[in-house]
Design a protein around this motif. Sequence first.
Motif, PDB file in Angstrom:
ATOM      1  N   ASN A 245      28.380 -20.451  32.534  1.00 29.46           N
ATOM      2  CA  ASN A 245      27.701 -20.377  33.829  1.00 29.46           C
ATOM      3  C   ASN A 245      28.597 -20.895  34.944  1.00 29.46           C
ATOM      4  O   ASN A 245      28.689 -20.319  36.030  1.00 29.46           O
ATOM      5  CB  ASN A 245      26.392 -21.181  33.769  1.00 29.46           C
ATOM      6  CG  ASN A 245      25.421 -20.807  34.878  1.00 29.46           C
ATOM      7  OD1 ASN A 245      25.721 -19.994  35.737  1.00 29.46           O
ATOM      8  ND2 ASN A 245      24.253 -21.414  34.843  1.00 29.46           N
ATOM      9  N   HIS A 246      29.281 -21.997  34.656  1.00 31.96           N
ATOM     10  CA  HIS A 246      30.176 -22.575  35.665  1.00 31.96           C
ATOM     11  C   HIS A 246      31.421 -21.707  35.890  1.00 31.96           C
ATOM     12  O   HIS A 246      32.077 -21.827  36.923  1.00 31.96           O
ATOM     13  CB  HIS A 246      30.578 -23.993  35.264  1.00 31.96           C
ATOM     14  CG  HIS A 246      29.516 -25.014  35.504  1.00 31.96           C
ATOM     15  ND1 HIS A 246      28.567 -25.348  34.559  1.00 31.96           N
ATOM     16  CD2 HIS A 246      29.214 -25.751  36.603  1.00 31.96           C
ATOM     17  CE1 HIS A 246      27.747 -26.252  35.042  1.00 31.96           C
ATOM     18  NE2 HIS A 246      28.111 -26.526  36.280  1.00 31.96           N
ATOM     19  N   ALA A 247      31.756 -20.870  34.901  1.00 30.10           N
ATOM     20  CA  ALA A 247      32.930 -20.007  35.039  1.00 30.10           C
ATOM     21  C   ALA A 247      32.637 -18.757  35.883  1.00 30.10           C
ATOM     22  O   ALA A 247      33.566 -18.100  36.368  1.00 30.10           O
ATOM     23  CB  ALA A 247      33.438 -19.586  33.667  1.00 30.10           C
ATOM     24  N   LEU A 248      31.360 -18.425  36.062  1.00 34.04           N
ATOM     25  CA  LEU A 248      31.012 -17.274  36.884  1.00 34.04           C
ATOM     26  C   LEU A 248      31.299 -17.567  38.355  1.00 34.04           C
ATOM     27  O   LEU A 248      31.177 -18.722  38.797  1.00 34.04           O
ATOM     28  CB  LEU A 248      29.524 -16.919  36.711  1.00 34.04           C
ATOM     29  CG  LEU A 248      29.130 -16.247  35.393  1.00 34.04           C
ATOM     30  CD1 LEU A 248      27.610 -16.185  35.287  1.00 34.04           C
ATOM     31  CD2 LEU A 248      29.737 -14.859  35.305  1.00 34.04           C
ATOM     32  N   PRO A 249      31.638 -16.555  39.137  1.00 36.12           N
ATOM     33  CA  PRO A 249      31.860 -16.781  40.563  1.00 36.12           C
ATOM     34  C   PRO A 249      30.612 -17.361  41.221  1.00 36.12           C
ATOM     35  O   PRO A 249      29.478 -16.987  40.880  1.00 36.12           O
ATOM     36  CB  PRO A 249      32.161 -15.375  41.105  1.00 36.12           C
ATOM     37  CG  PRO A 249      32.622 -14.601  39.917  1.00 36.12           C
ATOM     38  CD  PRO A 249      31.877 -15.151  38.737  1.00 36.12           C
ATOM     39  N   ALA A 250      30.817 -18.302  42.130  1.00 36.62           N
ATOM     40  CA  ALA A 250      29.686 -18.948  42.812  1.00 36.62           C
ATOM     41  C   ALA A 250      28.986 -17.940  43.730  1.00 36.62           C
ATOM     42  O   ALA A 250      29.602 -17.021  44.244  1.00 36.62           O
ATOM     43  CB  ALA A 250      30.187 -20.127  43.612  1.00 36.62           C
TER      44      ALA A 250
END
Length: 446
Positions: free
Chosen positions: A441-446
């Motif tokens: 989830n944290h690796a997905l673009p914000a």
Amino acid sequence: MAVSVKDLVAAAGQAESRGDGPGAFALWEQVLTLAPDHAIALLTLGDAARRAGDKGRAESLLRRALAASPALVPARCALANLLLHDGREAEAGTLLAKAAEMAPDTAYVWRDLGLFHRVTGDAEAALAAFERALALAPDDKASALGRALCLLRLGRWGEGFAAYHHRWSVAARPPRHVHIPPWQGEELSGKHILVWDEQGAGDTIMCARLIRQLEALGARVTFELPPALLPLFLDGRFGRPLARGKPVPAADFQVALLDLPGLLGLTPTSIPWDGPYLAADPAMAALWAGHLPKRPGRLRIGFSWAGNPAHPGDRWRSPGLAAFAPLLQRREVDWYALQVASGREELAALPLPPHVTDLGGAVSTWMDSAAILSHLDLLITPDSGLAHLAGAMGRPVWTLIATDTDWRWLAGEGKTGWYPTMRLFRQVRCGDWAGLLNRLNHALPA
């Protein structure tokens, strides 16, 4: 005259020796009626319940067996295997460590320890356990296969593929086409070779690229594969595709697809990649385009949550739909559920949020899946045929892998030599899909 426990035990043994399983179980039940703490009866019936999938009854009986006879190592191992497959790895490990302490010269204890270490991600310890099992019982088929898989997992592909033939000793189905001479590395110039699929869709897609190497050696290739996959391989780049079940032409040699990496001398650093080798049919892609509109500033991300339930490691490799709940809270993404067939039953208990589009129910062929993938910005999926399809198409795919990772993914996470557009996300702790999905989830673009 009343029948004694001793007589019932003897009769149960006789029934087992003549192959009368149901009769033996009925007699063991009678033993328990007269002697509720009879450890061997509890073990026999408990292990039978475990193999039949009756986890509750199995655990109850096996725990009673251990309570009645703490030194009964087979009961300890049977209970450990039950707990391991039920996601209770820590307790399983404790039971097996004690079993190894109690019976250090018993082969099946080390075989079970090998499986435990494989599942929990310690390939070195698993290899050592399988090798100890084989030192005690050189003909143990499961240990021989376990050793081969560990060697492959550790990147020792030369040794691993040399021993990979042990898979046939535990396979549910025998090899096909044994009437045709097996190819074992002979000269192929001007020869006709039949390459046949043997495992899942992912294995077939992954290793199909190796057919080109056979053609480069001068061979004429017939590629036998499941009918469902056939449409993906009709562009002439994989020899002559042949649906499994159709008449097989005469050939000089035959070879199982998963033998090719070893015969061709593949290593983790020499996996061939000449660019994407599968593609969606343009007409099919156009038909699906309307279901995946491109909206400015929004990613189109597809996801699936389960692989083939028939896979022996599916208990560990499929995270399930609930694990994706935190991801699906991101409303700035256009989400597309791509789960087909098995796994869709989870939707009854956990319906998709309204902003998620479910395409899986409308997918009927692999070419449908390829067409959808051609429009996505990213696919997120466990280790499955869909992951391999995306990788073979050169589409961005994030693959979720358990600690019990398949040999092909080796160690660590990140890139894989099989597919340049694939990124691996690996569990840190066995069963911890929540932690893995949080990292993703944290690796997905914000």
